[in-house]
Scaffold this motif. Structure first.
Motif, PDB file in Angstrom:
ATOM      1  N   LYS A  60       0.837  -1.206   0.000  1.00 10.56           N
ATOM      2  CA  LYS A  60       0.000   0.000   0.000  1.00 10.56           C
ATOM      3  C   LYS A  60       0.869   1.251   0.000  1.00 10.56           C
ATOM      4  CE  LYS A  60      -3.496   2.417   2.728  1.00 10.56           C
ATOM      5  NZ  LYS A  60      -4.272   2.410   3.967  1.00 10.56           N
ATOM      6  N   MET A  61       1.941   1.244   0.785  1.00  5.75           N
ATOM      7  CA  MET A  61       2.804   2.420   0.842  1.00  5.75           C
ATOM      8  C   MET A  61       3.620   2.566  -0.435  1.00  5.75           C
ATOM      9  SD  MET A  61       1.974   4.082   3.432  1.00  5.75           S
ATOM     10  CE  MET A  61       0.317   3.412   3.418  1.00  5.75           C
ATOM     11  N   GLU A  62       3.929   1.479  -1.092  1.00  5.38           N
ATOM     12  CA  GLU A  62       4.614   1.571  -2.387  1.00  5.38           C
ATOM     13  C   GLU A  62       3.714   2.284  -3.399  1.00  5.38           C
ATOM     14  OE1 GLU A  62       6.119  -2.274  -3.594  1.00  5.38           O
ATOM     15  OE2 GLU A  62       7.091  -2.560  -1.641  1.00  5.38           O
ATOM     16  N   THR A  63       2.426   1.986  -3.362  1.00  2.00           N
ATOM     17  CA  THR A  63       1.478   2.666  -4.241  1.00  2.00           C
ATOM     18  C   THR A  63       1.339   4.129  -3.837  1.00  2.00           C
ATOM     19  OG1 THR A  63       0.282   0.600  -4.602  1.00  2.00           O
ATOM     20  CG2 THR A  63      -0.887   2.640  -5.126  1.00  2.00           C
ATOM     21  N   PHE A  64       1.209   4.384  -2.555  1.00  2.00           N
ATOM     22  CA  PHE A  64       1.112   5.762  -2.070  1.00  2.00           C
ATOM     23  C   PHE A  64       2.336   6.574  -2.490  1.00  2.00           C
ATOM     24  CE2 PHE A  64      -2.143   7.228   1.015  1.00  2.00           C
ATOM     25  CZ  PHE A  64      -3.055   6.222   0.793  1.00  2.00           C
ATOM     26  N   ASN A  65       3.496   5.935  -2.505  1.00  2.57           N
ATOM     27  CA  ASN A  65       4.733   6.628  -2.849  1.00  2.57           C
ATOM     28  C   ASN A  65       4.675   7.148  -4.293  1.00  2.57           C
ATOM     29  OD1 ASN A  65       7.256   7.573  -2.015  1.00  2.57           O
ATOM     30  ND2 ASN A  65       8.289   5.838  -2.949  1.00  2.57           N
ATOM     31  N   LYS A  66       3.964   6.453  -5.161  1.00  2.83           N
ATOM     32  CA  LYS A  66       3.826   6.903  -6.557  1.00  2.83           C
ATOM     33  C   LYS A  66       2.990   8.177  -6.651  1.00  2.83           C
ATOM     34  CE  LYS A  66       4.214   2.209  -8.301  1.00  2.83           C
ATOM     35  NZ  LYS A  66       3.515   1.078  -8.906  1.00  2.83           N
ATOM     36  N   TRP A  67       2.068   8.360  -5.723  1.00  3.25           N
ATOM     37  CA  TRP A  67       1.208   9.541  -5.726  1.00  3.25           C
ATOM     38  C   TRP A  67       1.746  10.672  -4.863  1.00  3.25           C
ATOM     39  CZ3 TRP A  67      -2.886   5.654  -3.879  1.00  3.25           C
ATOM     40  CH2 TRP A  67      -3.419   4.945  -4.959  1.00  3.25           C
ATOM     41  N   PHE A  68       2.296  10.309  -3.695  1.00  4.20           N
ATOM     42  CA  PHE A  68       2.609  11.300  -2.669  1.00  4.20           C
ATOM     43  C   PHE A  68       4.078  11.322  -2.245  1.00  4.20           C
ATOM     44  CE2 PHE A  68      -1.864   9.957  -1.832  1.00  4.20           C
ATOM     45  CZ  PHE A  68      -2.493  11.147  -2.146  1.00  4.20           C
ATOM     46  N   GLY A  69       4.926  10.559  -2.895  1.00  3.28           N
ATOM     47  CA  GLY A  69       6.325  10.501  -2.510  1.00  3.28           C
ATOM     48  C   GLY A  69       7.063  11.791  -2.843  1.00  3.28           C
ATOM     49  N   PHE A  70       8.275  11.893  -2.323  1.00  3.80           N
ATOM     50  CA  PHE A  70       9.123  13.050  -2.572  1.00  3.80           C
ATOM     51  C   PHE A  70       9.277  13.257  -4.075  1.00  3.80           C
ATOM     52  CE2 PHE A  70      13.272  15.038  -3.234  1.00  3.80           C
ATOM     53  CZ  PHE A  70      13.106  16.173  -2.466  1.00  3.80           C
ATOM     54  N   GLY A  71       9.060  14.479  -4.519  1.00  4.36           N
ATOM     55  CA  GLY A  71       9.214  14.805  -5.929  1.00  4.36           C
ATOM     56  C   GLY A  71       7.969  14.620  -6.769  1.00  4.36           C
ATOM     57  N   THR A  72       6.910  14.036  -6.196  1.00  3.43           N
ATOM     58  CA  THR A  72       5.674  13.857  -6.954  1.00  3.43           C
ATOM     59  C   THR A  72       4.824  15.126  -6.874  1.00  3.43           C
ATOM     60  OG1 THR A  72       4.481  12.905  -5.078  1.00  3.43           O
ATOM     61  CG2 THR A  72       5.654  11.368  -6.532  1.00  3.43           C
ATOM     62  N   THR A  73       3.816  15.174  -7.711  1.00  5.31           N
ATOM     63  CA  THR A  73       2.846  16.270  -7.717  1.00  5.31           C
ATOM     64  C   THR A  73       1.468  15.666  -7.987  1.00  5.31           C
ATOM     65  OG1 THR A  73       2.874  16.703 -10.092  1.00  5.31           O
ATOM     66  CG2 THR A  73       4.599  17.784  -8.769  1.00  5.31           C
ATOM     67  N   PRO A  74       0.425  16.465  -7.901  1.00  5.85           N
ATOM     68  CA  PRO A  74      -0.898  15.952  -8.257  1.00  5.85           C
ATOM     69  C   PRO A  74      -0.983  15.428  -9.689  1.00  5.85           C
ATOM     70  CG  PRO A  74      -1.143  17.907  -6.922  1.00  5.85           C
ATOM     71  CD  PRO A  74       0.329  17.780  -7.248  1.00  5.85           C
ATOM     72  N   ALA A  75      -0.026  15.764 -10.526  1.00  5.52           N
ATOM     73  CA  ALA A  75       0.005  15.199 -11.883  1.00  5.52           C
ATOM     74  C   ALA A  75       0.192  13.681 -11.844  1.00  5.52           C
ATOM     75  CB  ALA A  75       1.122  15.847 -12.706  1.00  5.52           C
ATOM     76  N   ASN A  76       0.694  13.157 -10.721  1.00  2.47           N
ATOM     77  CA  ASN A  76       0.886  11.722 -10.556  1.00  2.47           C
ATOM     78  C   ASN A  76      -0.384  11.005 -10.087  1.00  2.47           C
ATOM     79  OD1 ASN A  76       3.722  13.067  -9.603  1.00  2.47           O
ATOM     80  ND2 ASN A  76       4.027  11.234 -10.834  1.00  2.47           N
ATOM     81  N   PHE A  77      -1.429  11.755  -9.757  1.00  2.23           N
ATOM     82  CA  PHE A  77      -2.660  11.159  -9.255  1.00  2.23           C
ATOM     83  C   PHE A  77      -3.344  10.348 -10.357  1.00  2.23           C
ATOM     84  CE2 PHE A  77      -3.647  14.609  -5.815  1.00  2.23           C
ATOM     85  CZ  PHE A  77      -2.498  14.262  -5.142  1.00  2.23           C
ATOM     86  N   THR A  78      -4.029   9.295  -9.922  1.00  2.00           N
ATOM     87  CA  THR A  78      -4.848   8.482 -10.810  1.00  2.00           C
ATOM     88  C   THR A  78      -6.251   8.413 -10.212  1.00  2.00           C
ATOM     89  OG1 THR A  78      -4.402   6.400  -9.657  1.00  2.00           O
ATOM     90  CG2 THR A  78      -2.821   7.054 -11.380  1.00  2.00           C
ATOM     91  N   GLU A  79      -7.124   7.682 -10.864  1.00  2.48           N
ATOM     92  CA  GLU A  79      -8.470   7.525 -10.315  1.00  2.48           C
ATOM     93  C   GLU A  79      -8.454   6.759  -9.001  1.00  2.48           C
ATOM     94  OE1 GLU A  79     -11.591   6.339 -12.880  1.00  2.48           O
ATOM     95  OE2 GLU A  79     -10.963   7.680 -14.484  1.00  2.48           O
ATOM     96  N   GLU A  80      -7.398   6.001  -8.747  1.00  2.13           N
ATOM     97  CA  GLU A  80      -7.295   5.233  -7.510  1.00  2.13           C
ATOM     98  C   GLU A  80      -6.733   6.058  -6.351  1.00  2.13           C
ATOM     99  OE1 GLU A  80      -5.804   3.844 -10.455  1.00  2.13           O
ATOM    100  OE2 GLU A  80      -7.731   2.908 -10.870  1.00  2.13           O
ATOM    101  N   THR A  81      -6.179   7.230  -6.635  1.00  6.03           N
ATOM    102  CA  THR A  81      -5.613   8.069  -5.577  1.00  6.03           C
ATOM    103  C   THR A  81      -6.709   8.432  -4.585  1.00  6.03           C
ATOM    104  OG1 THR A  81      -4.054   8.995  -7.177  1.00  6.03           O
ATOM    105  CG2 THR A  81      -4.309  10.175  -5.095  1.00  6.03           C
ATOM    106  N   PRO A  82      -6.447   8.270  -3.283  1.00 10.72           N
ATOM    107  CA  PRO A  82      -7.469   8.616  -2.290  1.00 10.72           C
ATOM    108  C   PRO A  82      -7.930  10.066  -2.422  1.00 10.72           C
ATOM    109  CG  PRO A  82      -5.692   7.399  -1.259  1.00 10.72           C
ATOM    110  CD  PRO A  82      -5.244   7.719  -2.660  1.00 10.72           C
ATOM    111  N   THR A  83      -9.215  10.261  -2.197  1.00  8.38           N
ATOM    112  CA  THR A  83      -9.811  11.597  -2.232  1.00  8.38           C
ATOM    113  C   THR A  83      -9.448  12.360  -0.967  1.00  8.38           C
ATOM    114  OG1 THR A  83     -11.838  10.922  -1.101  1.00  8.38           O
ATOM    115  CG2 THR A  83     -11.792  10.706  -3.537  1.00  8.38           C
TER     116      THR A  83
END
Length: 153
Positions: free
Chosen positions: A67-90
């Motif tokens: 779960k944290m590996e997936t979260f890291n793709k959305w919210f990890g260092f260097g990411t932005t909301p451009a990395n969000f997908t439909e699965e990203t928590p609201t």
């Protein structure tokens, strides 16, 4: 639990309540706005704060969590909301997750706070207790970021 550990969790709960209080007047729509001069929005800061505590615990213990590996793709260092997908928590989902996180960490790790681990190559932390002190500081930085964003929207 030792007095200092009780104090640590009380501090974590207090800081988290500051964050949650600051989110009270934020709507789902407001949470998506990236003001000029900013790289991220309120929702990203919420997810990053949530992720950070678990990532540092996992880093020191060298455990994995899908779960944290997936979260890291959305919210990890260097990411932005451009990395969000439909699965990203609201916004609402993240708010609930933040409300429950400190209790989850307490249940999962309170009995292991002082276990010694080999320091990671990046940092000198060797215990979960040390990591949680670090993440409390980090949370304060993101509380400020959220408040800065709120002033601009």
């Amino acid at each position: 639990m030792k007095d200092r550990q009780v104090a640590l969790f009380q501090s974590l709960e207090t800081y988290r309540q500051y964050l949650l209080d600051d989110l009270e007047d934020v709507t789902e729509e407001m949470a998506e706005i990236i003001p000029n001069g900013f790289r991220n929005n309120v929702r990203w800061n919420m997810g990053h704060t949530y992720l950070d505590q678990y990532l540092w615990i996992l880093s020191v213990t060298r455990e994995t969590d899908e779960k944290m590996e997936t979260f890291n793709k959305w919210f990890g260092f260097g990411t932005t909301p451009a990395n969000f997908t439909e699965e990203t928590p609201t916004y609402s989902e993240l708010k609930e997750m933040l409300q429950n996180q400190i209790e989850d960490i307490k249940k999962r790790y309170a009995h292991r706070l002082e276990e010694e681990y080999q320091p990671t190559s990046m940092e000198h932390y060797t215990t979960i207790e040390q990591v949680l002190v670090r993440t409390a500081f980090h949370e304060g930085m993101h509380i400020q970021a959220i408040n800065d964003i709120k002033r601009c929207i």
